[in-house]
Write an enzyme that holds these catalytic residues in place. Structure first.
Site, PDB file in Angstrom:
ATOM      1  N   HIS A 270      45.301   5.125   4.080  1.00 57.86           N
ATOM      2  CA  HIS A 270      46.241   5.989   3.022  1.00 57.86           C
ATOM      3  C   HIS A 270      47.254   6.487   3.842  1.00 57.86           C
ATOM      4  CE1 HIS A 270      47.621   8.418  -0.154  1.00 57.86           C
ATOM      5  NE2 HIS A 270      47.015   7.679  -0.917  1.00 57.86           N
ATOM      6  N   ASP A 328      41.657   2.632  -4.622  1.00 54.71           N
ATOM      7  CA  ASP A 328      41.698   1.072  -5.022  1.00 54.71           C
ATOM      8  C   ASP A 328      40.171   0.330  -4.729  1.00 54.71           C
ATOM      9  OD1 ASP A 328      45.080   1.585  -4.332  1.00 54.71           O
ATOM     10  OD2 ASP A 328      44.245   1.080  -6.350  1.00 54.71           O
TER      11      ASP A 328
END
Ligand code: SDX
Length: 393
Positions: A270, A328
Site C-alpha cells: 500500500h 483487496d
C-alpha cells in the site's frame, strides 16, 4: 493536527489538500472516518449510517438516519430511458466500462442536479449517486449474463437490495440471507472512503474545473478500474486461482521478489500503510464467517490465501519492504463465495467508494480557496531549437 496537510500557497494544485473526512496513520495501521475507527464502524454501524457520517461529519440521530435512509431508498431507480444505454454495450463488456458510460450519461438526464454552484442541487446529486450506483452496477451485471434487469425495492436495506438486484430471477422469489447481507454491507462500509487515494484525487481534480458531479464520479470510476488500485481485488483472486495450490506459493513469492519480474503479489502492499491495513483484518474475519455460512470454509482459494499470507508475513523481504495484506486481499474471496464473478469485484468497490468521492467532492466545492487543479512539472525535454525542414533531416 490529524489529517491536516500544509501546501505551498503558491502551488495551485490539488496534489495535496486539507480534509476533515478521513485520517490514516500508515505506520500504526489506523483508519478514522470523522474520528471514528474503522473497526468500530464495521462492527457497530452500517453502510448508510457511515455514508451520513462521511457526508455530514457526525453520526445521525435516529430521526436523521431514518430520513436519510428513506431519501436514499426513494432514489434507487434510474430513469427508464437509461436502460437503453446498457444495450449499446457488447454483452461481454467489463461492467466497469458500462458503469463509466452510464454514470457519465447521468449528466444528460438529471439536469436538475448538475449546477455545482447550487447547494440544493449538490445535495440532490449526492443522494442520486449514492442511491443509484448499486442499481447501475447490478444492471451492468445482469446485462453481462443475459438476464433481465431487477428493479430495486423500497422494503429492503441497501445491501439486501443490491444482492437481490444481482441474483433474483423472475422465475422465483429471491430470499436475502441476513448473513450475506451483513457481509455485503460490511464490504461496502470498509471501502467507503480512504483519504486522497488515486480515484478520489481524480474526482477532486475533475471537480476543480467545475465539471458536473456525474462526470466527476465517472472519472473516479475510470481511475479505480486500474489493477494497482480498485482493480486489485479482481487481480488478487485471479492470482490466487493461478497459484491454485499451496505447494505453488513459494514460486510466486520468489517472482514477487524478483526485480526483473513485473509480477506483484496482488492484495499486498500500500502507498500509505506500512503496517496491516485495518480493513484487511475486518475483511479476514468476514471471510471466515461467510465461508462458514456457505459451508465452503475449506474453500481452496481461502486456504491458498491464508498460507500465502502466513508465508509472506514471515518473509524478511516483505517485512523489510513493509508489505502487508491490504483491503483487496480478502474481499475477492468473500465476493466469489457470494456468487459474484471477478469482473464484479471492482464495480462493488465503486458502489461503496461513491460516498467517499462525493464527500470529498462536496468538501472541495465548499472550500472558497479552491483553485483549478493544475499540477506543475519538472521539464526534462529538449531545450529551445528551430524547426528543421524535412529535406534537411
Ligand atoms: C488500493 O491509496 C489507497 O488508499 C488505495 C486503496 C483505497 O482504499 O483507495 O487502499 C485501495 O488501491 C489498495 C492497493 C491495491 N493494490 C494492490 O494490491 C496491487 C499490488 N500492490 C502494489 O501494486 C503496490 O503495493 C501499490 C501500488 C499498492 C503500492 O506500490 P508502491 O507505492 O511501490 O509501494 P511501496 O513504495 O511501499 O513499495 C516498496 C517496495 C518497492 O520495491 P523497491 O522499489 O523498494 O525495490 O515493495 C515493492 C515495490 O516495488 N512492492 C511489491 C508490492 N508492492 C510493493 N513487491 C511485490 N508485491 C507487491 N504487491
Amino acid at each position: 493536527q490529524a489529517g491536516v496537510f500544509t501546501h505551498d500557497p503558491g502551488f495551485t494544485s490539488t496534489s495535496s489538500c486539507e480534509s476533515a473526512i478521513t485520517f490514516i496513520d500508515g505506520d500504526k495501521g489506523e483508519l478514522l472516518h470523522r474520528g471514528y475507527p474503522i473497526d468500530q464502524l464495521a462492527e457497530k454501524s452500517h453502510y448508510l449510517e457511515v455514508c451520513y457520517l462521511l457526508l455530514y461529519g457526525e453520526l445521525p440521530t435516529a430521526a436523521e438516519l431514518e430520513h436519510f435512509e428513506t431519501t436514499i431508498t426513494r432514489h434507487t431507480m434510474i430513469h427508464e430511458q437509461m436502460h437503453n444505454f446498457f444495450r449499446g454495450f457488447r454483452r461481454d463488456a467489463h461492467p466497469m466500462a458500462t458503469m463509466v458510460g452510464v454514470v457519465g450519461a447521468m449528466s444528460a438526464f438529471y439536469h436538475d442536479s448538475t449546477d455545482i454552484t447550487d447547494e440544493r442541487q449538490r445535495e440532490i446529486a449526492s443522494h442520486r449517486l449514492i442511491a443509484k450506483m448499486p442499481t447501475i452496477a447490478a444492471m451492468a451485471y445482469k446485462y453481462s449474463i443475459g438476464q433481465p434487469f431487477v428493479y430495486p425495492r423500497n422494503d429492503l436495506d441497501y445491501a439486501s437490495n443490491f444482492l437481490r438486484m444481482c441474483f433474483a430471477v423472475p422465475a422465483e422469489e429471491y430470499v436475502v440471507d441476513p448473513v450475506l447481507s451483513r457481509a455485503m454491507d460490511r464490504i461496502f462500509t470498509l471501502h467507503a472512503d480512504h483519504e486522497q487515494n488515486a480515484s478520489t484525487s481524480t474526482v477532486r481534480l475533475a471537480s476543480s474545473s467545475g465539471a458536473n458531479p456525474f462526470a466527476c464520479i465517472a472519472a473516479g470510476i475510470a481511475c479505480l478500474w486500474g489493477p494497482a488500485h480498485g482493480g486489485a481485488n479482481q487481480a488478487c483472486l485471479e492470482m490466487l486461482k493461478e497459484i491454485g495450490t499451496v505447494d505453488r506459493i513459494p514460486e510466486y513469492i520468489a517472482r514477487a521478489k524478483d526485480k526483473n519480474d513485473p509480477f506483484r503479489l496482488m492484495g499486498f502492499g500500500h502507498r500509505v500503510y506500512k503496517n496491516f491495513d485495518p480493513r484487511a483484518k475486518v475483511m479476514k474475519q468476514s471471510a471466515d464467517e461467510v465461508l462458514d455460512l456457505l459451508g465452503v470454509e475449506n474453500n481452496p482459494l481461502l486456504q491458498v490465501a491464508k498460507e500465502l499470507e502466513r508465508i509472506a508475513l514471515q518473509d524478511d523481504y516483505f517485512a523489510e519492504k513493509k508489505l502487508f495484506p491490504n483491503v483487496d486481499f480478502y474481499s475477492g474471496i468473500i465476493l466469489e463465495a457470494m456468487g459474484f464473478p471477478t469482473s464484479m469485484f471492482t464495480p462493488i468497490f465503486a458502489v461503496s467508494r461513491t460516498v467517499g468521492w462525493i464527500s470529498q467532492w462536496k468538501e472541495q466545492l465548499a472550500d472558497p480557496a479552491m483553485k483549478i487543479g493544475r499540477p506543475r512539472q519538472l521539464y526534462m525535454g529538449a531545450t529551445l531549437r528551430d524547426y528543421v525542414e524535412i529535406e534537411d533531416r
